[in-house]
Design a protein around this motif. Structure first.
Motif, mmCIF file in Angstrom:
data_model
loop_
_atom_site.group_PDB
_atom_site.id
_atom_site.type_symbol
_atom_site.label_atom_id
_atom_site.label_comp_id
_atom_site.label_asym_id
_atom_site.label_seq_id
_atom_site.Cartn_x
_atom_site.Cartn_y
_atom_site.Cartn_z
ATOM 1 N N TYR A 19 0.859 -1.181 0.000
ATOM 2 C CA TYR A 19 0.000 0.000 0.000
ATOM 3 C C TYR A 19 0.899 1.236 0.000
ATOM 4 C CZ TYR A 19 -3.226 3.556 1.872
ATOM 5 O OH TYR A 19 -3.971 4.702 2.084
ATOM 6 N N ILE A 20 0.924 1.954 -1.117
ATOM 7 C CA ILE A 20 1.736 3.163 -1.242
ATOM 8 C C ILE A 20 0.853 4.379 -0.972
ATOM 9 C CG2 ILE A 20 3.172 4.562 -2.764
ATOM 10 C CD1 ILE A 20 3.845 1.993 -4.301
ATOM 11 N N HIS A 21 1.172 5.091 0.085
ATOM 12 C CA HIS A 21 0.435 6.294 0.460
ATOM 13 C C HIS A 21 1.151 7.477 -0.183
ATOM 14 C CE1 HIS A 21 -0.794 9.714 2.946
ATOM 15 N NE2 HIS A 21 -1.851 8.991 3.318
ATOM 16 N N ALA A 22 0.535 8.054 -1.203
ATOM 17 C CA ALA A 22 1.224 9.053 -2.029
ATOM 18 C C ALA A 22 0.460 10.373 -2.090
ATOM 19 C CB ALA A 22 1.419 8.501 -3.441
ATOM 20 N N PHE A 23 1.143 11.365 -2.612
ATOM 21 C CA PHE A 23 0.521 12.653 -2.927
ATOM 22 C C PHE A 23 1.064 13.179 -4.258
ATOM 23 C CE2 PHE A 23 0.388 17.313 -2.856
ATOM 24 C CZ PHE A 23 -0.977 17.510 -2.727
ATOM 25 N N ALA A 24 2.386 13.278 -4.355
ATOM 26 C CA ALA A 24 3.030 13.752 -5.590
ATOM 27 C C ALA A 24 4.240 12.866 -5.864
ATOM 28 C CB ALA A 24 3.402 15.224 -5.460
ATOM 29 N N ASN A 25 5.387 13.474 -6.225
ATOM 30 C CA ASN A 25 6.643 12.745 -6.408
ATOM 31 C C ASN A 25 6.475 11.537 -7.327
ATOM 32 O OD1 ASN A 25 6.639 13.589 -3.147
ATOM 33 N ND2 ASN A 25 8.400 14.281 -4.345
ATOM 34 N N ALA A 26 5.988 11.795 -8.536
ATOM 35 C CA ALA A 26 5.706 10.718 -9.483
ATOM 36 C C ALA A 26 6.928 9.867 -9.787
ATOM 37 C CB ALA A 26 5.133 11.295 -10.785
ATOM 38 N N ALA A 27 8.089 10.484 -9.975
ATOM 39 C CA ALA A 27 9.300 9.713 -10.289
ATOM 40 C C ALA A 27 9.614 8.723 -9.181
ATOM 41 C CB ALA A 27 10.482 10.657 -10.517
ATOM 42 N N ALA A 28 9.430 9.143 -7.930
ATOM 43 C CA ALA A 28 9.680 8.270 -6.788
ATOM 44 C C ALA A 28 8.686 7.116 -6.761
ATOM 45 C CB ALA A 28 9.604 9.068 -5.489
ATOM 46 N N VAL A 29 7.420 7.417 -6.996
ATOM 47 C CA VAL A 29 6.383 6.377 -6.989
ATOM 48 C C VAL A 29 6.625 5.361 -8.101
ATOM 49 C CG1 VAL A 29 3.907 5.926 -7.297
ATOM 50 C CG2 VAL A 29 4.662 7.871 -5.901
ATOM 51 N N PHE A 30 6.935 5.836 -9.297
ATOM 52 C CA PHE A 30 7.169 4.930 -10.426
ATOM 53 C C PHE A 30 8.362 4.012 -10.141
ATOM 54 C CE2 PHE A 30 5.337 8.259 -13.613
ATOM 55 C CZ PHE A 30 4.091 8.130 -13.011
ATOM 56 N N HIS A 31 9.441 4.597 -9.610
ATOM 57 C CA HIS A 31 10.630 3.802 -9.278
ATOM 58 C C HIS A 31 10.299 2.756 -8.218
ATOM 59 C CE1 HIS A 31 14.824 2.853 -8.438
ATOM 60 N NE2 HIS A 31 14.586 3.071 -7.151
ATOM 61 N N GLN A 32 9.534 3.170 -7.230
ATOM 62 C CA GLN A 32 9.173 2.264 -6.141
ATOM 63 C C GLN A 32 8.369 1.072 -6.648
ATOM 64 O OE1 GLN A 32 6.462 3.669 -2.835
ATOM 65 N NE2 GLN A 32 8.439 3.779 -1.782
ATOM 66 N N VAL A 33 7.391 1.338 -7.473
ATOM 67 C CA VAL A 33 6.558 0.251 -8.011
ATOM 68 C C VAL A 33 7.412 -0.735 -8.808
ATOM 69 C CG1 VAL A 33 4.754 -0.286 -9.701
ATOM 70 C CG2 VAL A 33 4.400 1.549 -8.030
ATOM 71 N N ARG A 34 8.324 -0.231 -9.593
ATOM 72 C CA ARG A 34 9.163 -1.122 -10.410
ATOM 73 C C ARG A 34 10.135 -1.928 -9.556
ATOM 74 N NH1 ARG A 34 9.188 3.772 -14.706
ATOM 75 N NH2 ARG A 34 7.424 3.029 -15.968
ATOM 76 N N GLN A 35 10.590 -1.354 -8.469
ATOM 77 C CA GLN A 35 11.435 -2.109 -7.547
ATOM 78 C C GLN A 35 10.628 -3.209 -6.853
ATOM 79 O OE1 GLN A 35 14.531 -1.303 -8.670
ATOM 80 N NE2 GLN A 35 15.210 -1.410 -6.544
#
Length: 333
Positions: free
Chosen positions: A34-50
């Motif tokens: 469960y990723i609790h996000a707001f912005a920081n798209a590059a960080a979220v995309f990297h996290q999902v791929r990891q």
């Protein structure tokens, strides 16, 4: 940290079975994210791929608290996205717990791992969960109102003790939760069961922050919490954790980390530019940055429903309204 955790209780095992029944009867995987996000798209995309690299087959659910939208990205990468109205839910248990509850139902895994965009993932989990929830080791931390919490817990688990070791677990990004515990302790009814005015008046406003609130809710239902040795806190040293082992699967970063939080230094790849969808105009209009200012009535008025929020109304006491009246000036009309 404590030398060795006690085994999960028989009551926990019984509740875990109940958790499976409350979803679809069987779990689709041991871990869901469960990723609790707001912005920081590059960080979220990297996290999902990891996560896909180290946990193939584990479902991933991204929730945005009124911020950027990741629906197109999830369609391409095979995750689930939920865009919720802005509530600054990190400071308001009523929307925060409801959103985590909804994520747990959607993921349908034995455990849910909570992540934030600044977490980094360094490998598979090598120290499996031993309790109902676990997180970063926080030295010497203790909570007040122990007697009140244990009295609440006694209604469902007689003799329960909210151990000091449990209070040492930081329930932030890089923490785990048994799905059965989420479905029990974070339900609308369980959240409404706590006297949040009493807790807020006796303590500080940090009681309402998600890290603290989850501790109170889980303990008040008799769930066992322990520091987790597969999560590390990074502070002043670039390589040596402040707490936790160097080979932990998940790292969480303090504001003083040299060079800044690593994922926040990432730049959006050109091929991903079309996946970064901006905040909805209605959400931008009613963005929320205040603390101790939750109003279900205002939320429904602004967004048309109680979706992503606890359906049971809560009203702050006169004392808390007076104490934190400056917060309400930050609340959109």
């Amino acid at each position: 940290p404590p030398a060795g955790p006690a085994p999960a209780s028989a009551a926990s095992s019984s509740k875990a079975a109940m958790g499976a029944n409350l979803t679809t009867g069987t779990y689709v995987a041991k871990y869901g994210f469960y990723i609790h996000a707001f912005a920081n798209a590059a960080a979220v995309f990297h996290q999902v791929r990891q996560l896909k690299k180290f946990f193939p087959g584990s479902p991933i659910y991204i929730m945005s608290d009124g911020g950027h939208r990741f629906g197109k990205f999830c369609k391409a990468e095979g995750c689930t996205f939920k865009g919720c109205p802005p509530a600054n839910d990190r400071w308001h248990p009523w929307p925060f717990m409801r959103r985590m509850y909804d994520a747990a139902v959607a993921l349908n895994t034995e455990f849910v791992i909570l992540l934030e965009p600044d977490n980094t993932i360094h490998g598979p989990i090598t120290r499996p969960p031993t309790h109902d929830a676990g997180g970063l080791y926080v030295k010497e931390r203790q909570f007040g109102m122990r007697e009140y919490v244990e009295k609440m817990a006694a209604e469902v688990k007689p003799g329960f003790r909210w151990r000091t070791e449990s209070m040492h677990a930081g329930l932030c990004g890089g923490s785990y939760y048994r799905t059965a515990a989420i479905l029990d302790a974070f339900s609308d009814e369980a959240v409404a069961r706590l006297d949040w005015n009493y807790l807020g008046e006796k303590g500080s406003k940090e009681i309402y922050s998600s890290d603290f609130a989850m501790q109170f809710l889980l303990a008040s239902r008799g769930w066992e919490i322990e520091p987790w040795q597969d999560a590390a806190q990074m502070e002043k040293s670039k390589d040596i954790p402040h707490t936790g082992p160097a080979d932990a699967a998940f790292r969480h970063y303090g504001g003083g980390y040299p060079g800044g939080k690593p994922t926040y230094n990432l730049r959006l790849d050109a091929k991903d530019a079309g996946f970064d969808e901006m905040t909805l105009p209605l959400h931008r209009q009613h963005s929320l940055n205040c603390q101790v200012c939750w109003s279900l009535e205002k939320y429904v008025k602004n967004f048309g429903s109680a979706e992503c929020a606890n359906r049971i109304p809560f009203k702050y006491s006169d004392l808390l309204i007076e104490r934190y009246k400056h917060e309400w000036s930050y609340m959109p009309r």
